[in-house]
Write a protein that holds these residues in place. Structure first.
Motif, mmCIF file in Angstrom:
data_model
loop_
_atom_site.group_PDB
_atom_site.id
_atom_site.type_symbol
_atom_site.label_atom_id
_atom_site.label_comp_id
_atom_site.label_asym_id
_atom_site.label_seq_id
_atom_site.Cartn_x
_atom_site.Cartn_y
_atom_site.Cartn_z
ATOM 1 N N VAL A 62 0.851 -1.197 0.000
ATOM 2 C CA VAL A 62 0.000 0.000 0.000
ATOM 3 C C VAL A 62 0.880 1.238 0.000
ATOM 4 O O VAL A 62 1.693 1.435 0.920
ATOM 5 C CB VAL A 62 -0.916 0.053 1.236
ATOM 6 C CG1 VAL A 62 -1.794 1.296 1.178
ATOM 7 C CG2 VAL A 62 -1.772 -1.172 1.342
ATOM 8 N N ASP A 63 0.730 2.076 -1.012
ATOM 9 C CA ASP A 63 1.456 3.352 -1.078
ATOM 10 C C ASP A 63 0.897 4.139 -2.253
ATOM 11 O O ASP A 63 0.697 3.571 -3.329
ATOM 12 C CB ASP A 63 2.956 3.117 -1.270
ATOM 13 C CG ASP A 63 3.803 4.308 -0.828
ATOM 14 O OD1 ASP A 63 3.508 5.434 -1.282
ATOM 15 O OD2 ASP A 63 4.739 4.109 -0.044
ATOM 16 N N ASP A 64 0.650 5.418 -2.058
ATOM 17 C CA ASP A 64 0.111 6.219 -3.161
ATOM 18 C C ASP A 64 1.131 7.202 -3.711
ATOM 19 O O ASP A 64 0.788 8.096 -4.484
ATOM 20 C CB ASP A 64 -1.151 6.981 -2.695
ATOM 21 C CG ASP A 64 -0.835 8.099 -1.711
ATOM 22 O OD1 ASP A 64 0.233 8.041 -1.054
ATOM 23 O OD2 ASP A 64 -1.655 9.033 -1.583
ATOM 24 N N ASP A 65 2.398 6.997 -3.338
ATOM 25 C CA ASP A 65 3.456 7.934 -3.731
ATOM 26 C C ASP A 65 4.201 7.423 -4.965
ATOM 27 O O ASP A 65 4.027 6.277 -5.391
ATOM 28 C CB ASP A 65 4.427 8.108 -2.567
ATOM 29 C CG ASP A 65 5.108 9.471 -2.574
ATOM 30 O OD1 ASP A 65 4.954 10.209 -3.577
ATOM 31 O OD2 ASP A 65 5.802 9.789 -1.596
ATOM 32 N N VAL A 66 5.041 8.296 -5.535
ATOM 33 C CA VAL A 66 5.907 7.920 -6.643
ATOM 34 C C VAL A 66 7.357 7.971 -6.181
ATOM 35 O O VAL A 66 7.695 8.634 -5.204
ATOM 36 C CB VAL A 66 5.718 8.849 -7.875
ATOM 37 C CG1 VAL A 66 4.298 8.763 -8.396
ATOM 38 C CG2 VAL A 66 6.086 10.288 -7.530
ATOM 39 N N VAL A 67 8.206 7.238 -6.877
ATOM 40 C CA VAL A 67 9.623 7.180 -6.530
ATOM 41 C C VAL A 67 10.292 8.502 -6.874
ATOM 42 O O VAL A 67 10.161 9.015 -7.986
ATOM 43 C CB VAL A 67 10.324 6.030 -7.278
ATOM 44 C CG1 VAL A 67 11.801 5.976 -6.893
ATOM 45 C CG2 VAL A 67 9.642 4.701 -6.997
ATOM 46 N N GLU A 68 11.012 9.064 -5.899
ATOM 47 C CA GLU A 68 11.790 10.283 -6.105
ATOM 48 C C GLU A 68 13.263 9.982 -5.871
ATOM 49 O O GLU A 68 13.613 9.040 -5.158
ATOM 50 C CB GLU A 68 11.319 11.385 -5.152
ATOM 51 C CG GLU A 68 9.865 11.783 -5.346
ATOM 52 C CD GLU A 68 9.420 12.855 -4.365
ATOM 53 O OE1 GLU A 68 10.263 13.284 -3.534
ATOM 54 O OE2 GLU A 68 8.249 13.243 -4.416
ATOM 55 N N LEU A 69 14.118 10.806 -6.447
ATOM 56 C CA LEU A 69 15.556 10.572 -6.322
ATOM 57 C C LEU A 69 15.996 10.577 -4.862
ATOM 58 O O LEU A 69 16.864 9.785 -4.457
ATOM 59 C CB LEU A 69 16.323 11.635 -7.108
ATOM 60 C CG LEU A 69 17.819 11.383 -7.327
ATOM 61 C CD1 LEU A 69 18.048 10.077 -8.085
ATOM 62 C CD2 LEU A 69 18.453 12.554 -8.087
ATOM 63 N N SER A 70 15.384 11.411 -4.048
ATOM 64 C CA SER A 70 15.756 11.492 -2.631
ATOM 65 C C SER A 70 15.385 10.233 -1.864
ATOM 66 O O SER A 70 15.894 9.990 -0.762
ATOM 67 C CB SER A 70 15.089 12.704 -1.968
ATOM 68 O OG SER A 70 13.676 12.582 -2.019
ATOM 69 N N THR A 106 -1.037 -4.856 -5.380
ATOM 70 C CA THR A 106 -0.673 -3.444 -5.244
ATOM 71 C C THR A 106 -1.917 -2.613 -4.960
ATOM 72 O O THR A 106 -2.967 -2.795 -5.577
ATOM 73 C CB THR A 106 0.014 -2.916 -6.518
ATOM 74 O OG1 THR A 106 -0.846 -3.106 -7.649
ATOM 75 C CG2 THR A 106 1.337 -3.634 -6.754
ATOM 76 N N TRP A 107 -1.779 -1.703 -4.000
ATOM 77 C CA TRP A 107 -2.850 -0.789 -3.606
ATOM 78 C C TRP A 107 -2.299 0.624 -3.698
ATOM 79 O O TRP A 107 -1.672 1.113 -2.760
ATOM 80 C CB TRP A 107 -3.321 -1.107 -2.184
ATOM 81 C CG TRP A 107 -3.791 -2.510 -1.986
ATOM 82 C CD1 TRP A 107 -3.043 -3.582 -1.605
ATOM 83 C CD2 TRP A 107 -5.127 -2.991 -2.170
ATOM 84 N NE1 TRP A 107 -3.820 -4.711 -1.534
ATOM 85 C CE2 TRP A 107 -5.112 -4.377 -1.868
ATOM 86 C CE3 TRP A 107 -6.336 -2.385 -2.544
ATOM 87 C CZ2 TRP A 107 -6.245 -5.168 -1.937
ATOM 88 C CZ3 TRP A 107 -7.468 -3.178 -2.602
ATOM 89 C CH2 TRP A 107 -7.427 -4.542 -2.314
ATOM 90 N N ASN A 108 -2.502 1.249 -4.856
ATOM 91 C CA ASN A 108 -1.993 2.605 -5.069
ATOM 92 C C ASN A 108 -3.000 3.622 -4.521
ATOM 93 O O ASN A 108 -3.625 4.386 -5.251
ATOM 94 C CB ASN A 108 -1.745 2.847 -6.567
ATOM 95 C CG ASN A 108 -1.098 4.188 -6.829
ATOM 96 O OD1 ASN A 108 -0.233 4.626 -6.082
ATOM 97 N ND2 ASN A 108 -1.528 4.862 -7.888
ATOM 98 N N VAL A 109 -3.173 3.567 -3.186
ATOM 99 C CA VAL A 109 -4.164 4.419 -2.525
ATOM 100 C C VAL A 109 -3.570 4.956 -1.231
ATOM 101 O O VAL A 109 -2.635 4.378 -0.672
ATOM 102 C CB VAL A 109 -5.467 3.660 -2.197
ATOM 103 C CG1 VAL A 109 -6.146 3.174 -3.459
ATOM 104 C CG2 VAL A 109 -5.188 2.492 -1.244
#
Length: 258
Positions: A62-70, A106-109
């Motif tokens: 579960v995660d609604d975020d996108v991958v960032e370089l940081s 996957t739970w993109n929420v």
């Protein structure tokens, strides 16, 4: 689900099967188990990787975020090519590359009161690696309602903490430990306070270990105890936790059963 191992599975899990405490029976229990990982970040990365490597049959992310370089300084389930991708998509690809025999949901929420109960009820156990108190409270309350063991970890700067919550068996829930929901109790997020990347690896690996112990019924549970680690002093401390009888989430509502 088949109860026999293929030759490939015997090779893959041979080091588990050699352990008398696990053996073939334990490995089958892992195959039949399902675990929800809340957050595909610094903690969720090692948790999900080790659950997949261990052969847990179904893993939910579960995660609604996108991958960032940081993120890449600590969120080792992702890589540079995944920057801009949904975290659950990136993590699923990595887990299946590690072990193609498992199932990854996957739970993109973003978890809410409406979605939390529905999702958590689908799994045997929950590993919470979220980075904010509001999500932790939601997950804790849903686990209490669904009677699902909750293995919860948190990190900040150079330290972390970990516990398992099963209040229906007489121990505390997460809300017993942190009853305040506003003001200073909310603390700072990793993006505000910073975090030493390897600390998330240590705490996430410990979290995965406790989850596997819960599935297999091995050793002594962390239920009723809080493990704290200070990386700078290389010191582990364990304190005893008690249920708050006035807790609005679990106080006076547990039914002790083994």
């Amino acid at each position: 689900m088949d109860t026999e191992f293929t030759e490939e599975e015997i090779q893959r899990y041979s080091r588990h099967i050699l352990l008398p405490e696990v053996g073939g029976t334990g490995q089958l229990a892992l195959r039949k188990a399902s675990v929800l990982v809340v957050g595909a970040g610094g903690l969720g990365s090692p948790v999900a990787l080790y659950l997949a490597a261990a052969g847990v049959g179904r893993i939910g992310l579960v995660d609604d975020d996108v991958v960032e370089l940081s993120n890449l300084q600590r969120q080792v389930v992702h890589n540079t090519a995944a920057v801009g991708e949904q975290k659950v998509v990136s993590a699923k690809a990595r887990l299946l590359a590690l072990n193609p025999d498992i199932t990854v949901d996957t739970w993109n929420v973003r978890l809410s009161e409406q979605t939390c109960d529905e999702i958590i009820g689908r799994y045997d156990l929950v590993c919470d690696g979220s980075d904010n108190f509001s999500t932790r409270y939601l997950v804790n309350a849903a686990c209490v309602r669904a009677r699902r063991p909750l293995v919860s970890a948190a990190v900040q700067r150079f330290g972390g903490q970990l516990s398992t919550y099963r209040p229906w068996q007489g121990g505390p829930c997460y809300h017993c430990l942190y009853p305040e929901t506003d003001g200073d109790a909310a603390g700072l997020s990793c993006s505000e306070a910073g975090v030493f990347g390897a600390v998330t690896g240590v705490m996430g690996t410990l979290q995965a270990t406790e989850a596997l112990k819960e599935i297999l019924g091995l050793g002594e549970s962390l239920s009723g105890r809080l493990l704290m680690w200070d990386a700078l002093s290389t010191r582990f401390t364990t304190i005893t936790l008690k249920q708050d009888p006035s807790c609005p989430v679990c106080g006076g509502k547990q039914e002790i059963s083994e």
